[in-house]
Design an enzyme around this catalytic site. Structure first.
Site, PDB file in Angstrom:
ATOM      1  N   HIS A  97     -40.924  14.467  17.275  1.00  0.00           N
ATOM      2  CA  HIS A  97     -41.562  15.724  16.878  1.00  0.00           C
ATOM      3  C   HIS A  97     -41.298  16.068  15.410  1.00  0.00           C
ATOM      4  O   HIS A  97     -42.008  16.896  14.832  1.00  0.00           O
ATOM      5  CB  HIS A  97     -41.116  16.877  17.797  1.00  0.00           C
ATOM      6  CG  HIS A  97     -39.726  17.386  17.533  1.00  0.00           C
ATOM      7  ND1 HIS A  97     -38.628  16.974  18.259  1.00  0.00           N
ATOM      8  CD2 HIS A  97     -39.256  18.284  16.634  1.00  0.00           C
ATOM      9  CE1 HIS A  97     -37.549  17.597  17.830  1.00  0.00           C
ATOM     10  NE2 HIS A  97     -37.908  18.403  16.843  1.00  0.00           N
TER      11      HIS A  97
ATOM     12  N   ASP B 267     -39.167  11.403  22.805  1.00  0.00           N
ATOM     13  CA  ASP B 267     -39.056  12.147  21.550  1.00  0.00           C
ATOM     14  C   ASP B 267     -38.220  11.393  20.516  1.00  0.00           C
ATOM     15  O   ASP B 267     -37.403  11.971  19.812  1.00  0.00           O
ATOM     16  CB  ASP B 267     -38.463  13.541  21.787  1.00  0.00           C
ATOM     17  CG  ASP B 267     -38.628  14.451  20.575  1.00  0.00           C
ATOM     18  OD1 ASP B 267     -39.617  14.291  19.841  1.00  0.00           O
ATOM     19  OD2 ASP B 267     -37.737  15.307  20.356  1.00  0.00           O
TER      20      ASP B 267
ATOM     21  N   SER C  88     -32.549  18.484  14.310  1.00  0.00           N
ATOM     22  CA  SER C  88     -33.204  17.514  15.185  1.00  0.00           C
ATOM     23  C   SER C  88     -33.242  16.143  14.524  1.00  0.00           C
ATOM     24  O   SER C  88     -33.626  16.012  13.362  1.00  0.00           O
ATOM     25  CB  SER C  88     -34.626  17.968  15.507  1.00  0.00           C
ATOM     26  OG  SER C  88     -34.624  19.087  16.361  1.00  0.00           O
TER      27      SER C  88
END
Length: 404
Positions: free
Chosen positions: A143, A176, A258
């Site tokens: 993402h 992801d 992230s």
């Protein structure tokens, strides 16, 4: 009288040799007895001296050791504080400090854009990544780079360093994760640990770039709050849900973290931070990271094939329990054309009750069994159709790529 008439003879006298007499006296054991006596006296004296020396040595050694011990204790107590101060000054005993220094240089910032030219002034670092091979391979969250065409990687060796262009090696939307490549060599590479050894309560150290370049290399620390948390991500194009093992930690994982590293006290990466996984939780003090053992399998597949190859049945389904609760399984809602299920003869409204000789109670169980197989495997299954049990053999195909 007769007695008076005894004849008395004169005794003959002989001369005795005095020299022989002296020799006889000299050969009496008097001298031998005297030598033995002297020898015994000498031995007794030597034994006494040895005993005295031995006793003196023991006594002296004991006294000396006591004095030395007292002096050492005095010296140690007087120098203990200064020695410890010196050691603490030269070598930090804080494991978080050591990990931060070693691993931060392996964590990069990632900026993305759809523009053909991206200048430094417009940079907005949207995530982090981990260098896992010294020749420029970087793992991050999918993402972080999703829906963008240009990616810049900023190394941790100073704000003045020039960002590097990165190409996408491959990605996996379901997990992801994505792998990038920059044209560089001899980069510091992180060490992947073994996440199966992680226990609840272990120290967790998160390193990333929250809120952009200004906060690059930020470090937060906490503990592992839970292991083997089951996160289920559904593929909207197929309805199939994939289960991943993740760590839960109270170490702060903020936007920009992230794709960064979750480390143990040894500086090994045990997880890849993912804000997306915990997005539905939205609870302060709950961060999540994809366990590195899960991530390694996905990374290896991306490096080899550019994608993750997963087995595929070609059906959409939902959990099923009959009204009398005697039949449990999964209800087939849709069968994709040209898939293993369609070629085997499975139809809509079939109830799959057994797969690979395992009785089914939910679609998550079906997916868990699928994850243990590979593309091309032929799996026996049973379905109930119009009240009758029908057996099939399904050849697993490859799941088509999707952007979940």
């Amino acid at each position: 009288m007769k007695d008076d008439n005894r004849i008395i003879k004169e005794v003959e006298w002989h001369q005795i040799n005095t020299k022989e007499e002296e020799d006889l006296r000299g050969k009496i054991k008097f001298r031998k007895k005297n030598r033995r006596y002297i020898f015994i006296k000498i031995c007794k004296g030597m034994i006494f001296v040895l005993i005295a020396a031995f006793s003196g040595g023991i006594t002296g050694g004991y006294i000396a050791s006591k004095i030395y011990s007292n002096e050492m204790n005095t010296n140690n107590s007087s120098s203990f504080q200064s020695d410890n101060t010196s050691k603490n000054t030269n070598n930090s005993i804080n494991p978080i400090t050591k990990v931060a220094g070693a691993v931060s240089q392996c964590v990069v910032g990632i900026n993305n854009s759809n523009d053909s030219i991206l200048g430094d002034e417009s940079s907005s670092y949207s995530g982090s990544g981990i260098i896992f091979k010294s020749d420029g391979y970087i793992v991050t969250n999918y993402h972080v780079i999703k829906d963008t065409s240009r990616h810049l990687v900023k190394l941790s060796n100073g704000k003045d360093s020039k960002p590097l262009n990165a190409s996408v090696v491959g990605y996996d939307a379901m997990s992801d994760l994505a792998v990038l490549k920059v044209d560089s060599a001899n980069l510091p590479a992180a060490v992947f640990g073994d996440s199966s050894k992680v226990q609840v309560g272990d120290t967790a150290i998160a390193i990333g770039n929250p809120l952009g370049e200004e906060f690059s290399g930020s470090v937060t620390a906490g503990i592992i709050s839970a292991i083997n948390r089951k996160i289920r991500i559904q593929d909207p194009s197929t309805g199939i849900t994939t289960t991943y093992n993740v760590f839960q930690t109270d170490a702060a994982i903020n936007p920009g973290n992230s794709g960064g590293a979750l480390c143990n006290e040894s500086g090994e990466v045990i997880g890849i931070n993912s804000l997306k996984i915990g997005a539905n939780e939205n609870v302060e003090g709950m961060g999540f990271a994809i366990s590195i053992n899960e991530a390694k399998k996905i990374i290896n597949s991306i490096m080899k094939n550019g994608r993750v190859i997963r087995p595929y049945l070609g059906i959409q389904l939902e959990n099923y329990i009959s009204e009398d609760k005697k039949i449990k399984g999964v209800l087939i809602k849709q069968v994709k054309d040209n898939t293993g299920a369609a070629r085997a003869g499975i139809k809509v409204d079939d109830i799959m009750v057994e797969f690979d000789s395992v009785k089914l109670e939910s679609k998550s169980e079906l997916q868990d069994i699928m994850d243990r197989h590979k593309v091309g495997d032929i799996i026996p299954c049973k379905v109930i159709r119009n009240g009758k049990t029908v057996k099939f053999s399904v050849k697993l195909s490859e799941r088509p790529p999707s952007d979940s």
